[in-house]
Design a protein around this motif. Structure first.
Motif, PDB file in Angstrom:
ATOM      1  N   GLN A 129       0.813  -1.222   0.000  1.00 48.60           N
ATOM      2  CA  GLN A 129       0.000   0.000   0.000  1.00 48.60           C
ATOM      3  C   GLN A 129       0.848   1.274   0.000  1.00 48.60           C
ATOM      4  O   GLN A 129       0.297   2.359  -0.173  1.00 48.60           O
ATOM      5  CB  GLN A 129      -0.989   0.007   1.171  1.00 48.60           C
ATOM      6  N   CYS A 130       2.155   1.157   0.206  1.00 47.87           N
ATOM      7  CA  CYS A 130       3.045   2.320   0.121  1.00 47.87           C
ATOM      8  C   CYS A 130       4.019   2.036  -1.029  1.00 47.87           C
ATOM      9  O   CYS A 130       4.754   1.039  -0.996  1.00 47.87           O
ATOM     10  CB  CYS A 130       3.827   2.519   1.412  1.00 47.87           C
ATOM     11  N   GLY A 131       4.038   2.900  -2.036  1.00 42.71           N
ATOM     12  CA  GLY A 131       4.853   2.670  -3.224  1.00 42.71           C
ATOM     13  C   GLY A 131       6.322   2.415  -2.936  1.00 42.71           C
ATOM     14  O   GLY A 131       6.903   1.440  -3.423  1.00 42.71           O
ATOM     15  N   PRO A 132       6.969   3.271  -2.110  1.00 40.14           N
ATOM     16  CA  PRO A 132       8.392   3.056  -1.849  1.00 40.14           C
ATOM     17  C   PRO A 132       8.666   1.690  -1.226  1.00 40.14           C
ATOM     18  O   PRO A 132       9.711   1.092  -1.465  1.00 40.14           O
ATOM     19  CB  PRO A 132       8.740   4.184  -0.876  1.00 40.14           C
ATOM     20  N   CYS A 133       7.712   1.200  -0.445  1.00 41.48           N
ATOM     21  CA  CYS A 133       7.888  -0.117   0.175  1.00 41.48           C
ATOM     22  C   CYS A 133       7.719  -1.211  -0.869  1.00 41.48           C
ATOM     23  O   CYS A 133       8.575  -2.083  -1.033  1.00 41.48           O
ATOM     24  CB  CYS A 133       6.874  -0.286   1.307  1.00 41.48           C
ATOM     25  N   LEU A 134       6.637  -1.157  -1.617  1.00 37.71           N
ATOM     26  CA  LEU A 134       6.329  -2.210  -2.592  1.00 37.71           C
ATOM     27  C   LEU A 134       7.433  -2.318  -3.650  1.00 37.71           C
ATOM     28  O   LEU A 134       7.967  -3.400  -3.909  1.00 37.71           O
ATOM     29  CB  LEU A 134       4.983  -1.912  -3.259  1.00 37.71           C
ATOM     30  N   ALA A 194       4.472   3.605   5.861  1.00 39.12           N
ATOM     31  CA  ALA A 194       3.576   3.888   6.987  1.00 39.12           C
ATOM     32  C   ALA A 194       3.887   2.993   8.175  1.00 39.12           C
ATOM     33  O   ALA A 194       3.340   3.177   9.254  1.00 39.12           O
ATOM     34  CB  ALA A 194       2.126   3.698   6.564  1.00 39.12           C
ATOM     35  N   CYS A 195       4.754   2.003   7.986  1.00 43.44           N
ATOM     36  CA  CYS A 195       5.206   1.186   9.102  1.00 43.44           C
ATOM     37  C   CYS A 195       6.720   1.014   8.977  1.00 43.44           C
ATOM     38  O   CYS A 195       7.361   1.589   8.092  1.00 43.44           O
ATOM     39  CB  CYS A 195       4.478  -0.155   9.151  1.00 43.44           C
ATOM     40  N   ALA A 196       7.290   0.204   9.848  1.00 36.25           N
ATOM     41  CA  ALA A 196       8.754   0.088   9.918  1.00 36.25           C
ATOM     42  C   ALA A 196       9.328  -0.884   8.902  1.00 36.25           C
ATOM     43  O   ALA A 196      10.547  -1.088   8.878  1.00 36.25           O
ATOM     44  CB  ALA A 196       9.153  -0.350  11.329  1.00 36.25           C
TER      45      ALA A 196
HETATM   46  S1  SF4 Z   1       5.447   0.393   4.569  1.00 37.61           S
HETATM   47 FE1  SF4 Z   1       4.252  -0.953   5.898  1.00 37.61          FE
HETATM   48  S2  SF4 Z   1       2.172  -0.226   5.555  1.00 37.61           S
HETATM   49 FE2  SF4 Z   1       3.344   0.534   3.812  1.00 37.61          FE
HETATM   50  S3  SF4 Z   1       3.207  -1.086   2.232  1.00 37.61           S
HETATM   51 FE3  SF4 Z   1       5.036  -1.503   3.428  1.00 37.61          FE
HETATM   52  S4  SF4 Z   1       4.346  -2.976   4.955  1.00 37.61           S
HETATM   53 FE4  SF4 Z   1       2.499  -1.958   4.178  1.00 37.61          FE
END
Ligand code: SF4
Length: 412
Positions: A327-332, A366-368
């Motif tokens: 759900q967060c582009g930089p993470c995915l 949005a999370c760690a």
């Molecule tokens: S940063 Fe956390 S909330 Fe956002 S996509 Fe990655 S796992 Fe999900």
């Protein structure tokens, strides 16, 4: 009849407290638990804040937040929720399910102490391991006849996915929504389960509270380091003398748990950091954080010199990328790109963009999860320079991938 899976017998370095009576791997029923820890006790919120503050008790999940501060900031009353986070979704960690399976009454005692201090009757224990669920359910049955209590304690199974163990993901799962972190930062103490103020913490935190209330602050602080007295649980794996869960006094030199020589050491699990040498590190959350290698959920792994360390890192990096909630582009996209870079290095080709990609993950989710993934990979690349040179210069190190770091948490 409930069939209980028995985890491997844990080890105690010094006297066991959390695992007292269970170091042979036998579950402590209510009678055995009471014989070790005495009758259920309760505290007012003010007294519990004072006692947890006196022993500098830190939360035993990832954040190591002071328990007294969290308790002091909570409202009290019947709408408050208490949530025990037993969703131990890190594949390498076994400490929380060991507590829930072998000493479930200690966990329940701690949750009841917090609930009574916050003047609420609402307690939820979230687990993803079926053996832990069975043991806790049995514990509540054991209490029903001899120790009924007014609190309504429920044990609920949650998904086993890595990011589903994050506390806000757990709360969402308990609310019937997808068990992934919300796409924005919210404080459970303000807006938690069902929107209510929620005191949520890791299983070991509640077990520590039960031990503290049983012993009193002075006796609790008789062992361990002054900065963080008491004992703590770690899960040891890889090339170590005693793999599995161990209870250790805080302040123990980390290399006391490791062989004299070996491969790189991972401290803090899959959101943790690699070090080439554990000498000088001690098992306290404050000192490890200061050294830049936070203990997180207590996983310590040493890789054997006979295996390919970079292959272990590549396997976990790929697994971490697949855990993104998307759900967060930089993470995915960022975690997947970093994982590809590590594979590129593994197969002997340079990955010139990896540093920039790692930097692009920091504080971008949005999370760690992105930060944790970046810490794991970046520390590996700075620690395993000889391995990297061997792969990039010669196309490989010639050592096999041993799969020391598990990617399947073995949940039944
Ligand atoms: S940063 Fe956390 S909330 Fe956002 S996509 Fe990655 S796992 Fe999900």
């Amino acid at each position: 009849m409930t069939t209980l899976h028995r985890p491997a017998a844990p080890t105690a370095y010094g006297s066991a407290r959390l695992l007292a009576g269970a170091t042979h791997g036998v579950r402590a029923d209510l009678a055995a638990h009471r014989a070790v820890h005495g009758a259920q006790q309760h505290r007012t919120r003010a007294t519990l804040v004072e006692e947890t503050g006196a022993v500098r008790l830190l939360g035993r999940g990832g954040a190591a937040f002071p328990v007294s501060t969290k308790l002091a900031g909570m409202p009290t009353g019947s709408s408050v929720e208490v949530v025990v986070n037993g969703s131990e979704s890190e594949p390498a960690s076994r400490k929380d399910r060991t507590l829930m399976t072998l000493v479930p009454h200690l966990v329940v005692d701690g949750a009841l102490v917090v609930a009574r201090a916050l003047r609420t009757r609402r307690v939820t224990i979230a687990v993803h391991d079926t053996a832990a669920h069975a043991s806790l359910t049995l514990a509540l049955e054991e209490r029903r006849g001899s120790e009924p209590h007014p609190e309504r304690v429920s044990v609920r199974l949650q998904p086993a996915r890595f990011v589903s163990g994050e506390v806000r993901a757990v709360l969402r799962g308990l609310d019937g929504r997808p068990a992934v972190p919300p796409g924005h930062r919210v404080l459970p103490t303000r807006h938690g389960l069902g929107g209510a103020p929620t005191f949520a913490s890791n299983v070991e935190t509640f077990a520590q509270i039960a031990v503290l209330v049983s012993l009193g602050a002075r006796r609790y602080a008789e062992v361990g380091d002054r900065a963080e007295p008491g004992t703590t649980l770690v899960t040891l794996l890889g090339d170590v003398p005693a793999p599995g869960v161990a209870e250790v006094p805080t302040g123990l030199p980390l290399d006391a748990l490791l062989p004299a020589a070996g491969g790189p050491v991972l401290v803090g699990g899959y959101h943790g950091h690699w070090v080439a040498d554990a000498r000088g590190l001690r098992v306290t959350r404050p000192s490890l954080r200061e050294a830049g290698v936070p203990l997180n959920a207590g996983v310590v792994a040493r890789l054997p010199e006979s295996g390919c360390a970079l292959a272990e890192v590549a396997a976990v990096a790929g697994w971490l990328a697949r855990q993104s909630a998307g759900q967060c582009g930089p993470c995915l996209f960022g975690t997947a790109a970093v994982a590809r870079d590590v594979s590129t290095l593994l197969y002997g080709r340079p990955a010139p963009d990896v540093s920039a990609r790692l930097h692009g993950l920091v504080r971008r989710g949005a999370c760690a999860h992105p930060d944790g993934t970046a810490a794991f990979v970046a520390s590996a690349l700075t620690t395993m320079t000889a391995e990297l040179d061997a792969h990039v210069d010669r196309g490989g190190c010639g050592r096999p991938y041993l799969a020391v770091l598990p990617l399947d948490d073995g949940v039944r």
